[in-house]
Design a protein around this motif. Sequence first.
Motif, short mmCIF file in Angstrom:
data_model
loop_
_atom_site.label_atom_id
_atom_site.label_comp_id
_atom_site.label_asym_id
_atom_site.label_seq_id
_atom_site.Cartn_x
_atom_site.Cartn_y
_atom_site.Cartn_z
N PRO A 18 0.81 -1.23 0.00
CA PRO A 18 0.00 0.00 0.00
C PRO A 18 0.84 1.27 0.00
O PRO A 18 0.31 2.35 -0.30
CB PRO A 18 -0.83 -0.12 1.28
N ALA A 19 2.14 1.16 0.29
CA ALA A 19 3.00 2.35 0.30
C ALA A 19 3.76 2.54 -1.01
O ALA A 19 4.56 3.48 -1.13
CB ALA A 19 4.00 2.23 1.47
N ASP A 20 3.54 1.68 -2.01
CA ASP A 20 4.32 1.74 -3.26
C ASP A 20 3.56 2.50 -4.35
O ASP A 20 2.64 1.96 -4.98
CB ASP A 20 4.64 0.30 -3.72
N ARG A 21 3.99 3.73 -4.62
CA ARG A 21 3.25 4.54 -5.59
C ARG A 21 3.45 4.05 -7.03
O ARG A 21 2.76 4.51 -7.93
CB ARG A 21 3.66 6.01 -5.48
N THR A 22 4.41 3.17 -7.25
CA THR A 22 4.61 2.68 -8.63
C THR A 22 3.64 1.55 -8.99
O THR A 22 3.44 1.27 -10.16
CB THR A 22 6.06 2.22 -8.89
N THR A 23 3.06 0.87 -7.99
CA THR A 23 2.13 -0.23 -8.31
C THR A 23 0.68 0.04 -7.86
O THR A 23 -0.25 -0.40 -8.54
CB THR A 23 2.60 -1.56 -7.66
N VAL A 24 0.50 0.76 -6.76
CA VAL A 24 -0.88 1.00 -6.26
C VAL A 24 -1.80 1.57 -7.34
O VAL A 24 -2.93 1.09 -7.51
CB VAL A 24 -0.87 1.92 -5.01
N PRO A 25 -1.35 2.58 -8.13
CA PRO A 25 -2.28 3.17 -9.09
C PRO A 25 -2.65 2.24 -10.25
O PRO A 25 -3.66 2.45 -10.91
CB PRO A 25 -1.51 4.37 -9.65
N ILE A 26 -1.83 1.23 -10.50
CA ILE A 26 -1.98 0.44 -11.73
C ILE A 26 -2.98 -0.70 -11.62
O ILE A 26 -3.76 -0.95 -12.54
CB ILE A 26 -0.59 -0.08 -12.15
N PHE A 27 -2.97 -1.39 -10.48
CA PHE A 27 -3.71 -2.65 -10.42
C PHE A 27 -5.09 -2.52 -9.77
O PHE A 27 -5.27 -1.76 -8.83
CB PHE A 27 -2.88 -3.72 -9.70
N GLY A 28 -6.03 -3.33 -10.29
CA GLY A 28 -7.37 -3.41 -9.72
C GLY A 28 -7.82 -4.87 -9.71
O GLY A 28 -7.11 -5.75 -10.22
N ASP A 29 -8.97 -5.12 -9.13
CA ASP A 29 -9.48 -6.49 -9.00
C ASP A 29 -10.70 -6.68 -9.91
O ASP A 29 -11.45 -5.73 -10.17
CB ASP A 29 -9.90 -6.75 -7.55
N GLY A 30 -10.93 -7.93 -10.36
CA GLY A 30 -12.10 -8.20 -11.18
C GLY A 30 -12.07 -9.59 -11.77
O GLY A 30 -11.12 -10.36 -11.54
N ALA A 31 -13.11 -9.91 -12.53
CA ALA A 31 -13.19 -11.22 -13.19
C ALA A 31 -13.98 -11.08 -14.49
O ALA A 31 -14.90 -10.27 -14.59
CB ALA A 31 -13.87 -12.24 -12.28
N GLY A 32 -13.59 -11.89 -15.47
CA GLY A 32 -14.33 -11.96 -16.73
C GLY A 32 -14.35 -13.42 -17.16
O GLY A 32 -13.45 -14.18 -16.78
N ALA A 33 -15.36 -13.82 -17.91
CA ALA A 33 -15.48 -15.24 -18.26
C ALA A 33 -16.09 -15.42 -19.64
O ALA A 33 -16.88 -14.58 -20.09
CB ALA A 33 -16.36 -15.95 -17.23
N VAL A 34 -15.70 -16.51 -20.28
CA VAL A 34 -16.35 -16.91 -21.54
C VAL A 34 -16.75 -18.38 -21.44
O VAL A 34 -16.06 -19.18 -20.79
CB VAL A 34 -15.43 -16.72 -22.78
N LEU A 35 -17.87 -18.70 -22.07
CA LEU A 35 -18.26 -20.10 -22.20
C LEU A 35 -17.97 -20.51 -23.64
O LEU A 35 -18.36 -19.80 -24.58
CB LEU A 35 -19.76 -20.24 -21.89
N LEU A 36 -17.27 -21.63 -23.79
CA LEU A 36 -16.90 -22.14 -25.12
C LEU A 36 -17.66 -23.43 -25.38
O LEU A 36 -17.85 -24.24 -24.48
CB LEU A 36 -15.40 -22.43 -25.17
#
Length: 329
Positions: free
Chosen positions: A146-164
């Motif tokens: 949480p103290a690293d300004r080089t990575t905190v702004p870049i990453f987020g959480d989520g999910a996406g899916a496809v059915l084949l």
Amino acid sequence: MSAPAAVLTGLGSWLPAKVLDNHEIATRLDTSDEWIRTRTGIRERRVAGPEESTVDLAVGAGREALGGTSADAVVLATSTPDQPCPASAPQVAARLGLGTAAAFDVNAVCSGFVYALATAAGFIAGGLAERVLVIGADTFTTLIDPADRTTVPIFGDGAGAVLLRAGDAGEPGAFGPFDLHSEGEHAELLWVEAGGARKRLSEHPADRFLAMQGTAVFRHACARMAESSRTVLDRAGWMVGDVDRFVGHQANIRILQATAKQLGMPADAVVANIDRVGNTSAASIPLAMADARADGTLVPGHRVLLSAFGAGLTWGSTVLRWPDLDQSS
Ligand code: COA
């Protein structure tokens, strides 16, 4: 008779409710909304709450992609599983009510979704499964200092899916050909050094966070995504000008724009939702596809190029003609 192809028949996405915008980050770290927006294209990202895990997000996206139907295998692309052991996919399959479906994780970090798609296509081609649920889900904010300004702004959480589903290589929605690569000698450019078998967490607690050499990663990402895109277009017999939409891994809007430029592709072919979700790692490409379908950026008949790049290093690409998912079964 040729082997069956993997055909897109369902699409889903899931995001945590909590929004973290640049202004909030700037109250805690030495950065600004302007720096983050102009250097990365990100305005805000979603963050999993303390009670929300990768499996929870994967189940949300997977349920939407299934649309009440079933699958006989689940391939989960993630590098942030709920536990280091076992894989998370079996828990996802169980929560989705898929009985004893085959289920396993694929870890190719931000390239994970393309690797998982290729794996699922191999299952279908080999007759191991008829319907495969491929999910990209990550909670990278759990790996960030949480103290690293080089990575905190870049990453987020989520999910996406496809059915084949098993189908014909010539029909709309068929994925392929594929192109996949790795370059492990550059692992240290983007890694969590401790917590595995090499550096034990108990002895190296300070190395438990994601460390990134941003400028080097940026250079590799542009070069490899462009190279792999050319390879896959060549295999498909498509010209760059045939591509209507480029759905690249959402790591940085400048990486997407530079890659499109290297390929000689118009800027308006680039599909981007990074401003709202940041870099969601393995979830990035299916989330971008789901958003683009919802807002009409992707329509049936579009020729679509997918290309990803991630830690490892890993990268890969594939293509499809966008199907009419309203008519799918
Ligand atoms: N706010 C303000 N300044 C920041 C900052 C922040 N959040 N993060 C870094 N800086 C500073 C740096 O310390 C550096 O300062 P210095 O010149 O005094 O040393 C300056 O900004 C420029 O840093 P640099 O790393 O050269 O910037 P950049 O243009 O390369 O942008 C990234 C940084 C991280 C946005 C960019 O390198 C990037 O996106 N890399 C790829 C990351 C990625 O995609 N990772 C996942 C791959 S799957």
